[in-house]
Design a protein around this motif. Structure first.
Motif, short mmCIF file in Angstrom:
data_model
loop_
_atom_site.label_atom_id
_atom_site.label_comp_id
_atom_site.label_asym_id
_atom_site.label_seq_id
_atom_site.Cartn_x
_atom_site.Cartn_y
_atom_site.Cartn_z
N LEU A 179 1.08 -1.66 0.34
CA LEU A 179 0.03 0.06 0.08
C LEU A 179 0.79 1.21 -0.51
N PHE A 180 1.94 1.23 0.82
CA PHE A 180 3.05 2.28 0.46
C PHE A 180 3.65 2.83 -0.39
N SER A 181 3.82 1.89 -1.24
CA SER A 181 4.42 1.24 -2.64
C SER A 181 3.81 2.06 -3.19
N MET A 182 2.23 2.36 -3.06
CA MET A 182 1.04 2.73 -4.63
C MET A 182 0.74 4.26 -3.80
N ASN A 183 0.96 4.69 -2.47
CA ASN A 183 1.07 5.23 -1.81
C ASN A 183 1.82 5.94 -0.67
#
Length: 597
Positions: A179-183
């Motif tokens: 999720l952090f890689s996307m946002n």
């Protein structure tokens, strides 16, 4: 028989109706036992042998109940009791159940708005996500962790369940990394029902992130209790965050969800705004909450829900599985139409225990009541991890208790705390020869005879204590454990470890809600893990108390070794009895299937 001192009879006396009064009594009684409602099917069995209402014939007077002024069959009408799907509820608990169902429905339906966008985001970061999910060795087993990560990234509501060692925390660490890689600006909240469970969640996530490809991912994430997350309003049962003032997070992750009662479950869901991802973790086979409800277990055990996916979801999951690993079969019809399909993922492979021996085999035999496997342990088959002490041997007890000497002689307070938390005695009851108070007394007496402790009043050096009530002023929470030691100035203090691993000293005079914790109840042990555990069961069977879920929970607190002190008969009677709390969740969720589908 005198009923004046029976709280359930007192409650029933507020309702003058002859048909309703016994049911009001039984609803109150069942609520105290953890049931949300009273199923009216075979209700006569509930009253059989009851000291206050030994006989009750509802069938002959059902029409009277339907017209009783205190009972409604209309969910929109406010009356003390709601009769719905042949189950009788107190209005408050029907409202809680309704709120939970409505919020789950809203979260699932709202996924349609963002599903395509989220799928595309995953595909846009496919290379990076594959690196996060990739295991070092090819696997011949289905990667339910990958299925959980992809589903958690897509869904607004996801349940991830599994036994000890199945990788729930690792799965969440990978999910957050995805999720952090996307946002990178994602706002994430982590919480658990107790302070102890929240602290262990923090430790586990930091450990998982340190060994993965995201070492600094969780530096800014601090798990809290659910009460602190929702910001409880002092002297009330309400919270500052609710439907009209929702939590401002993109992702909310709740650990040890089996411990959440129906009231807190409803208030948590009420505070989750539409569009937020809610991920709930827990072991569906563990004990349910102390208060009313077994919501997490009810949701996990809805027929045709666990590990069920549409063909499109299977294809998407397979696209993230590393080359050489086993793919999900596209020929299997995973699609069942269940309302929670694609939202409940059960992790099946334990990386800690073997299914063929030790704690893994024994715990599964207990929770499934598999008699042949149980018999192999009870008949004395040697096992390094599981020991059955039928005769309650004094030498076995004292050898285990002597292990507490390690933390007592340790000079470093931080190291002593860690050594203390390596072992624990777990019991099912508080009173009696096999209860909490007597066991702690016996342990203190033995350690005193060995010269390891010197008791001088309630607070003595090396006494281990557990907080039994949240103390927000001190930053201590129900389940936190500490030890008493003198500081450098010779002042006796209780030392606790906070979520960051720092020592927190507290003067004993401020500890008004604590108890000695060489031994603790199995219920209180949820959310904790120890290297070695001794489980003590009462000498006589306690109807409704000794269940397979209770014993399973106790056994799985141990990582390396467990001793069961109980007779063969008690162990078999315990595994034969299963928790079955009254609830309308399953039936009402199936009603929702027509609405959503």
């Amino acid at each position: 028989m005198e009923t004046i001192n029976n709280v359930h009879c007192q409650f029933a006396s507020f309702f003058p109706s002859e048909i309703l009064q016994p049911l009001a009594y039984m609803v109150s009684k069942k609520l105290a036992e953890g049931h949300i409602c009273l199923p009216l099917k075979h209700i006569e069995n509930e009253f059989a042998g009851d000291p206050f209402y030994p006989e009750y014939d509802l069938a002959a007077r059902k029409k009277e109940l339907l017209t009783d002024p205190y009972v409604t069959t209309d969910p929109q009408e406010i009356q003390p009791f709601v009769l719905y799907n042949d189950k009788l509820y107190l209005q408050r608990y029907f409202s809680y159940e309704t709120m939970i169902l409505q919020r789950i429905q809203t979260l699932i339906v709202s996924e349609n708005v963002t599903m395509k966008e989220r799928e595309q985001q995953l595909l846009n970061h496919q290379t990076e996500i594959r690196q996060i999910l990739h295991n070092s060795r090819p696997s011949t087993e289905l990667s339910w962790q990958t299925a959980a990560v992809i589903s958690g990234a897509l869904n607004n509501f996801t349940i991830i369940t599994g036994g000890p060692g199945t990788g729930k925390t690792t799965t969440v660490a990978k999910l957050l990394a995805v999720l952090f890689s996307m946002n990178p600006l994602l706002k994430v909240a982590l919480a658990a029902p107790t302070g102890k469970a929240a602290a262990r969640m923090a430790e586990s996530l930091k450990s998982a992130s340190a060994t993965g490809s995201f070492p600094d991912l969780f530096a800014k994430l601090q798990p809290s209790t659910i009460h602190r997350l929702l910001k409880n309003i002092p002297s009330t049962t309400g919270f500052r965050y609710n439907a009209s003032n929702p939590l401002h997070f993109d992702v909310v992750i709740i650990d040890e969800s089996s411990m959440i009662d129906v009231a807190l479950f409803a208030k948590l869901l009420d505070a989750i705004k539409t569009g937020t991802r809610l991920i709930m973790l827990g072991d569906k086979d563990q004990l349910a909450s102390v208060e009313a409800g077994s919501l997490f277990g009810d949701l996990c055990q809805l027929p045709q829900s666990n590990n069920r996916f549409s063909a499109d979801r299977v294809s998407l999951i397979n696209s993230f599985i590393a080359p050489g690993d086993k793919l999900f079969s596209k020929t299997i019809d995973y699609d069942t139409g269940s309302v929670l399909q694609q939202h409940v993922i059960e992790l099946k492979h334990s990386h800690r225990f073997s299914d063929d021996q030790g704690i893994g085999m024994f715990s599964k035999a207990v929770i499934n009541n598999e008699l042949p496997k149980l018999e192999s342990f009870l008949d004395g088959s040697p096992d390094e991890q599981v020991q059955i002490d039928f005769n309650e041997s004094t030498s076995v007890f004292e050898e285990f208790i002597l292990g507490f000497g390690e933390y007592i002689v340790e000079k470093s307070i931080a190291t002593a705390l860690r050594k203390f938390n390596r072992l624990r005695v777990l019991c099912a009851v508080r009173e009696g020869d096999h209860g909490l108070y007597e066991l702690n007394r016996r342990i203190e007496e033995f350690l005193r005879r060995k010269g390891l402790i010197k008791q001088s009043g309630d607070f003595y050096e090396h006494r281990p204590v557990m907080v039994t009530r949240n103390n927000y002023r001190l930053g201590l929470y129900n389940g936190d454990t500490g030890i008493l030691r003198f500081d450098d100035d010779g002042i006796l203090r209780a030392w606790f470890e906070n979520a960051e691993g720092s020592l927190v000293p507290v003067l004993p005079a401020y500890l008004t809600e604590v108890e000695t914790v060489f031994a603790m109840t199995i219920h209180k042990s949820q959310g904790s893990e120890f290297e070695s555990v001794m489980v003590v069961l009462p000498a006589s069977h306690r109807q409704g108390l000794l269940t397979r879920e209770l014993l399973y929970t106790a056994i799985t607190r141990a990582k390396k070794h467990v001793i069961i002190r109980a007779s063969r008969e008690i162990i078999l009677e315990t595994t034969a009895q299963q928790v079955n709390r009254g609830s309308g969740i399953s039936d009402r969720l199936m009603e929702l299937e027509q609405t959503i589908n």
